[in-house]
Design a protein around this motif. Structure first.
Motif, PDB file in Angstrom:
ATOM      1  N   GLN A 234      59.376  34.124  23.430  1.00 50.25           N
ATOM      2  CA  GLN A 234      59.913  35.319  22.752  1.00 50.25           C
ATOM      3  C   GLN A 234      59.131  36.571  23.141  1.00 50.25           C
ATOM      4  O   GLN A 234      59.700  37.630  23.378  1.00 50.25           O
TER       5      GLN A 234
ATOM      6  N   GLY B 118      60.636  39.696  25.344  1.00 42.25           N
ATOM      7  CA  GLY B 118      60.558  41.051  24.795  1.00 42.25           C
ATOM      8  C   GLY B 118      59.877  42.006  25.765  1.00 42.25           C
ATOM      9  O   GLY B 118      60.360  43.107  26.024  1.00 42.25           O
TER      10      GLY B 118
ATOM     11  N   GLN C 127      61.957  42.913  28.652  1.00 42.27           N
ATOM     12  CA  GLN C 127      63.023  43.867  28.293  1.00 42.27           C
ATOM     13  C   GLN C 127      62.461  45.280  28.116  1.00 42.27           C
ATOM     14  O   GLN C 127      63.159  46.183  27.671  1.00 42.27           O
TER      15      GLN C 127
ATOM     16  N   LYS D 289      60.083  46.202  26.047  1.00 39.68           N
ATOM     17  CA  LYS D 289      59.738  46.549  24.666  1.00 39.68           C
ATOM     18  C   LYS D 289      58.231  46.677  24.471  1.00 39.68           C
ATOM     19  O   LYS D 289      57.450  45.984  25.138  1.00 39.68           O
TER      20      LYS D 289
ATOM     21  N   GLU E 155      57.902  46.315  18.880  1.00 41.99           N
ATOM     22  CA  GLU E 155      59.379  46.374  18.871  1.00 41.99           C
ATOM     23  C   GLU E 155      60.030  44.998  19.015  1.00 41.99           C
ATOM     24  O   GLU E 155      61.252  44.888  18.984  1.00 41.99           O
ATOM     25  N   ILE E 156      59.216  43.971  19.219  1.00 38.41           N
ATOM     26  CA  ILE E 156      59.787  42.636  19.437  1.00 38.41           C
ATOM     27  C   ILE E 156      60.068  42.000  18.070  1.00 38.41           C
ATOM     28  O   ILE E 156      59.166  41.537  17.385  1.00 38.41           O
ATOM     29  N   THR E 157      61.326  42.008  17.692  1.00 35.42           N
ATOM     30  CA  THR E 157      61.679  41.656  16.308  1.00 35.42           C
ATOM     31  C   THR E 157      61.550  40.162  16.006  1.00 35.42           C
ATOM     32  O   THR E 157      61.417  39.774  14.853  1.00 35.42           O
ATOM     33  N   SER E 158      61.578  39.309  17.047  1.00 39.78           N
ATOM     34  CA  SER E 158      61.516  37.866  16.785  1.00 39.78           C
ATOM     35  C   SER E 158      60.107  37.400  16.395  1.00 39.78           C
ATOM     36  O   SER E 158      59.929  36.261  15.969  1.00 39.78           O
TER      37      SER E 158
END
Ligand code: SAH
Length: 354
Positions: free
Chosen positions: A29, A33, A36, A38, A42-45
């Motif tokens: 995860q 992130g 991407q 991020k 900002e990595i919501t997972s």
């Protein structure tokens, strides 16, 4: 300065995640992130606590785009700011088959080429692999909607050229780590065949690169046909002769099977009359290479002049007639200071003038 997560390979990231007492799948995860573009937060997972723990040691976001400049021809130029306030620049060129990003490998440069703006203030520092990669991650994220390709490998930036500020082979270890990471499966996964590395010709490092077995496009900044002329604009020519460079290129071809490239910037009264064209043909005839002629982007701090368009095409014609594969590079982004180092130099000027 804090450490940078984007420096790490996926296995290294996994090790880090486990050492912090998190489950293995969190590494995936986190990696996704980061790829991407991020920032950690900002990595919501991921849990807030884990992200805070990471941010104690690692930069939340190693680089940010401080300013963007848009050219009338679609080219975009970015001024990147690192966590320590250092600035580098990058260019995004939009082609039908995808986007090519030009990245910087050092803040400043110590090679001292007379026509180049990057070298005006010398070398400030090397960029790390993750700092180089982050230039692409943030730009790729910015253009997400223009992604090409399938599934996870869909991305807007499909080609990369190491032709921004800095001499890539003068920052060998970090550049190599960057190349491994940017081509890694599961990451941006940009094919080495879509990556061009441009060097002023640091011969021992060219051999080392050939031995790494990465099939990228090796490009050498030649800009002259004899060592004496070359040394007038490129101090590195005093250390490595053209003949040695050509040998290293041959070795690169033997090892990788890839043809190599030369950049030849046309500087009026210096390297582009008929005798130079003939000498260039003599030098490169029959070799598995391609010559990219570049129009000089005049740098205001230097007195060198660009060759006129008509003469540039004449020079190209002479190379073609001599049997060389050559092109005159289309000039793009001139209205936004396309040449390496120009933007940072003018930005530093403006900020110091105030
Ligand atoms: N350090 C690497 C990458 C430099 S940038 C190298 O020397 O190859 C990529 C190319 O742009 C090089 O060929 C460089 O010589 C050229 N270049 C630098 N400043 C320029 C300018 N003002 N006009 C035209 N080409 C320039």
């Amino acid at each position: 300065m804090k450490k940078i997560l984007q420096d790490l390979t996926y296995p290294e990231l996994e090790e880090l995640v486990l050492s912090l007492g998190e489950k293995k799948f969190r590494a995936k995860q986190l990696y996704e992130g980061l790829m991407q573009g991020k920032a950690i937060d900002e990595i919501t997972s991921l849990s807030k606590a884990f992200k805070e723990r990471l941010c104690e040691e690692y930069e939340n976001a190693p680089v940010r785009i401080k300013e963007t400049f848009f050219s009338a021809d679609g080219t975009e130029k970015y001024l990147f700011e690192y966590a320590d306030g250092n600035l580098v620049e990058g260019v995004l060129m939009k082609y039908k088959y995808g986007y090519t990003q030009c990245v910087s490998t050092q803040v400043g440069c110590r090679m001292g080429c007379k026509f180049c703006a990057s070298t005006l203030g010398g070398l400030i520092r090397n960029l790390t692999a993750g700092e180089i990669l982050s230039q692409i991650l943030v730009v790729n994220a910015l253009h997400k909607k223009d992604a090409v390709g399938q599934g996870k490998e869909a991305r807007a930036v499909t080609n990369v050229v190491l032709m921004g500020s800095g001499e890539p082979l003068d920052n060998y270890d970090e550049v190599l780590r960057f190349l491994r990471n940017v081509t890694a499966e599961g990451g941006l996964c940009i094919s080495a065949r879509n990556i061009s590395l441009s060097t002023c010709g640091i011969v021992p490092k060219m051999y080392r690169l050939a031995d790494e077995g990465i099939p990228l496009n090796l490009t050498v900044s030649l800009h002259a046909t004899d060592d004496e002329t070359r040394a007038r604009t490129m101090p590195v020519a005093k250390a490595y002769k053209i003949a040695e460079i050509l040998k290293a290129c041959e070795y690169y071809f033997k090892k990788t099977g890839r043809r190599y490239y030369f950049e030849y910037t046309l500087i009026e009264g210096e390297n582009c009359d008929e005798t130079h064209a003939k000498a260039l043909v003599e030098l490169l005839k029959g070799k598995p290479c391609h010559v990219n002629l570049i129009r000089l982007n005049e740098v205001k701090e230097r007195s060198l002049k660009a060759l006129g368009d008509k003469d540039a095409y004449r020079f190209l014609g002479m190379l073609e007639k001599g049997g060389l594969s050559a092109t005159l590079r289309r000039q793009i982004g001139v209205d936004i200071g396309g040449a390496c180092g120009q933007l940072r130099a003018s930005y530093l000027d403006e900020t110091t003038e105030k």
